[in-house]
Write a protein that holds these residues in place. Structure first.
Motif, PDB file in Angstrom:
ATOM      1  N   MET A   1      15.294  51.930   0.641  1.00 14.27           N
ATOM      2  CA  MET A   1      16.700  51.672   0.815  1.00 14.27           C
ATOM      3  C   MET A   1      17.035  51.467   2.280  1.00 14.27           C
ATOM      4  O   MET A   1      16.501  52.157   3.131  1.00 14.27           O
ATOM      5  CB  MET A   1      17.475  52.879   0.330  1.00 14.27           C
ATOM      6  N   TYR A   2      17.956  50.555   2.481  1.00 12.74           N
ATOM      7  CA  TYR A   2      18.417  50.282   3.840  1.00 12.74           C
ATOM      8  C   TYR A   2      19.593  51.193   4.151  1.00 12.74           C
ATOM      9  O   TYR A   2      20.558  51.273   3.412  1.00 12.74           O
ATOM     10  CB  TYR A   2      18.814  48.812   3.977  1.00 12.74           C
ATOM     11  N   ARG A   3      19.487  51.841   5.295  1.00 14.85           N
ATOM     12  CA  ARG A   3      20.517  52.780   5.702  1.00 14.85           C
ATOM     13  C   ARG A   3      21.134  52.308   7.016  1.00 14.85           C
ATOM     14  O   ARG A   3      20.421  51.997   7.967  1.00 14.85           O
ATOM     15  CB  ARG A   3      19.872  54.141   5.870  1.00 14.85           C
ATOM     16  N   LYS A   4      22.471  52.240   7.129  1.00 17.01           N
ATOM     17  CA  LYS A   4      23.149  51.792   8.344  1.00 17.01           C
ATOM     18  C   LYS A   4      23.187  52.949   9.339  1.00 17.01           C
ATOM     19  O   LYS A   4      23.669  54.025   9.020  1.00 17.01           O
ATOM     20  CB  LYS A   4      24.556  51.325   8.018  1.00 17.01           C
ATOM     21  N   SER A   5      22.678  52.678  10.542  1.00 17.68           N
ATOM     22  CA  SER A   5      22.607  53.718  11.567  1.00 17.68           C
ATOM     23  C   SER A   5      23.617  53.416  12.675  1.00 17.68           C
ATOM     24  O   SER A   5      23.729  52.294  13.143  1.00 17.68           O
ATOM     25  CB  SER A   5      21.196  53.773  12.140  1.00 17.68           C
ATOM     26  N   GLU A   6      24.337  54.405  13.102  1.00 15.19           N
ATOM     27  CA  GLU A   6      25.322  54.250  14.174  1.00 15.19           C
ATOM     28  C   GLU A   6      24.752  54.615  15.542  1.00 15.19           C
ATOM     29  O   GLU A   6      25.395  54.395  16.554  1.00 15.19           O
ATOM     30  CB  GLU A   6      26.540  55.141  13.895  1.00 15.19           C
ATOM     31  N   GLY A   7      23.578  55.173  15.597  1.00 10.89           N
ATOM     32  CA  GLY A   7      22.992  55.616  16.857  1.00 10.89           C
ATOM     33  C   GLY A   7      22.075  54.580  17.479  1.00 10.89           C
ATOM     34  O   GLY A   7      21.900  53.471  16.980  1.00 10.89           O
ATOM     35  N   PHE A   8      21.474  54.936  18.605  1.00 12.11           N
ATOM     36  CA  PHE A   8      20.536  54.079  19.310  1.00 12.11           C
ATOM     37  C   PHE A   8      19.114  54.542  19.038  1.00 12.11           C
ATOM     38  O   PHE A   8      18.850  55.734  18.876  1.00 12.11           O
ATOM     39  CB  PHE A   8      20.779  54.136  20.820  1.00 12.11           C
ATOM     40  N   PHE A   9      18.200  53.596  19.046  1.00 20.42           N
ATOM     41  CA  PHE A   9      16.794  53.936  18.986  1.00 20.42           C
ATOM     42  C   PHE A   9      16.339  54.394  20.357  1.00 20.42           C
ATOM     43  O   PHE A   9      16.965  54.087  21.374  1.00 20.42           O
ATOM     44  CB  PHE A   9      15.961  52.730  18.545  1.00 20.42           C
ATOM     45  N   LEU A  10      15.253  55.083  20.419  1.00 19.54           N
ATOM     46  CA  LEU A  10      14.718  55.571  21.678  1.00 19.54           C
ATOM     47  C   LEU A  10      14.368  54.421  22.614  1.00 19.54           C
ATOM     48  O   LEU A  10      14.641  54.488  23.808  1.00 19.54           O
ATOM     49  CB  LEU A  10      13.489  56.452  21.413  1.00 19.54           C
ATOM     50  N   ILE A  11      13.811  53.353  22.102  1.00 12.84           N
ATOM     51  CA  ILE A  11      13.419  52.229  22.948  1.00 12.84           C
ATOM     52  C   ILE A  11      14.646  51.556  23.570  1.00 12.84           C
ATOM     53  O   ILE A  11      14.612  51.113  24.720  1.00 12.84           O
ATOM     54  CB  ILE A  11      12.535  51.217  22.172  1.00 12.84           C
ATOM     55  N   GLU A  12      15.744  51.507  22.845  1.00 12.69           N
ATOM     56  CA  GLU A  12      16.974  50.932  23.398  1.00 12.69           C
ATOM     57  C   GLU A  12      17.503  51.780  24.539  1.00 12.69           C
ATOM     58  O   GLU A  12      17.976  51.269  25.555  1.00 12.69           O
ATOM     59  CB  GLU A  12      18.030  50.792  22.310  1.00 12.69           C
ATOM     60  N   LEU A  13      17.445  53.082  24.374  1.00  8.45           N
ATOM     61  CA  LEU A  13      17.892  53.980  25.443  1.00  8.45           C
ATOM     62  C   LEU A  13      17.004  53.852  26.678  1.00  8.45           C
ATOM     63  O   LEU A  13      17.492  53.825  27.813  1.00  8.45           O
ATOM     64  CB  LEU A  13      17.900  55.424  24.950  1.00  8.45           C
ATOM     65  N   LEU A  14      15.702  53.766  26.481  1.00 11.03           N
ATOM     66  CA  LEU A  14      14.783  53.620  27.608  1.00 11.03           C
ATOM     67  C   LEU A  14      14.989  52.293  28.336  1.00 11.03           C
ATOM     68  O   LEU A  14      14.960  52.238  29.576  1.00 11.03           O
ATOM     69  CB  LEU A  14      13.336  53.765  27.144  1.00 11.03           C
TER      70      LEU A  14
END
Length: 111
Positions: A1-14
């Motif tokens: 199932m696809y789940r909508k995430s409101e947060g950032f991935f670690l790679i995006e933060l880096l």
């Protein structure tokens, strides 16, 4: 199932942190240079202000032509009067000491 995430991935933060770091590495030396230039301009402005205040006082009030020094925020301003015999006038000079920015001297003739 696809789940909508409101947060950032670690790679995006880096990646965003590294981009911010690179931009700051280029801007910090320029900001330091601009701060030093502003301080040098302020010191030169104060030297010219003292010069013209001294000339104005001698023109309006008169009095003896004494040499003296002033200290303002760790900067020493030496006010010195010279006789210019070749042109028959007096000259006042303000010399700046005690700063890494400008060790200059500004002079003007008393008209």
């Amino acid at each position: 199932m696809y789940r909508k995430s409101e947060g950032f991935f670690l790679i995006e933060l880096l990646l965003s942190f590294s981009a911010l770091l690179l931009v700051s590495l280029f801007l910090i030396p320029d900001l330091i240079f601009l701060r030093d230039q502003a301080r040098q301009t302020q010191i030169e402005k104060e030297a010219y202000q003292l010069l013209y205040e001294e000339l104005k006082e001698k023109i309006s009030v008169g009095g003896p032509f004494n040499n003296y020094s002033l200290d303002k925020r760790g900067t020493r301003f030496n006010i010195t009067w010279y006789d210019r015999h070749e042109i028959g006038k007096k000259e006042v000079c303000v010399q700046v000491e005690g700063t890494k920015f400008s060790e200059g001297k500004v002079c003007e003739l008393l008209e």
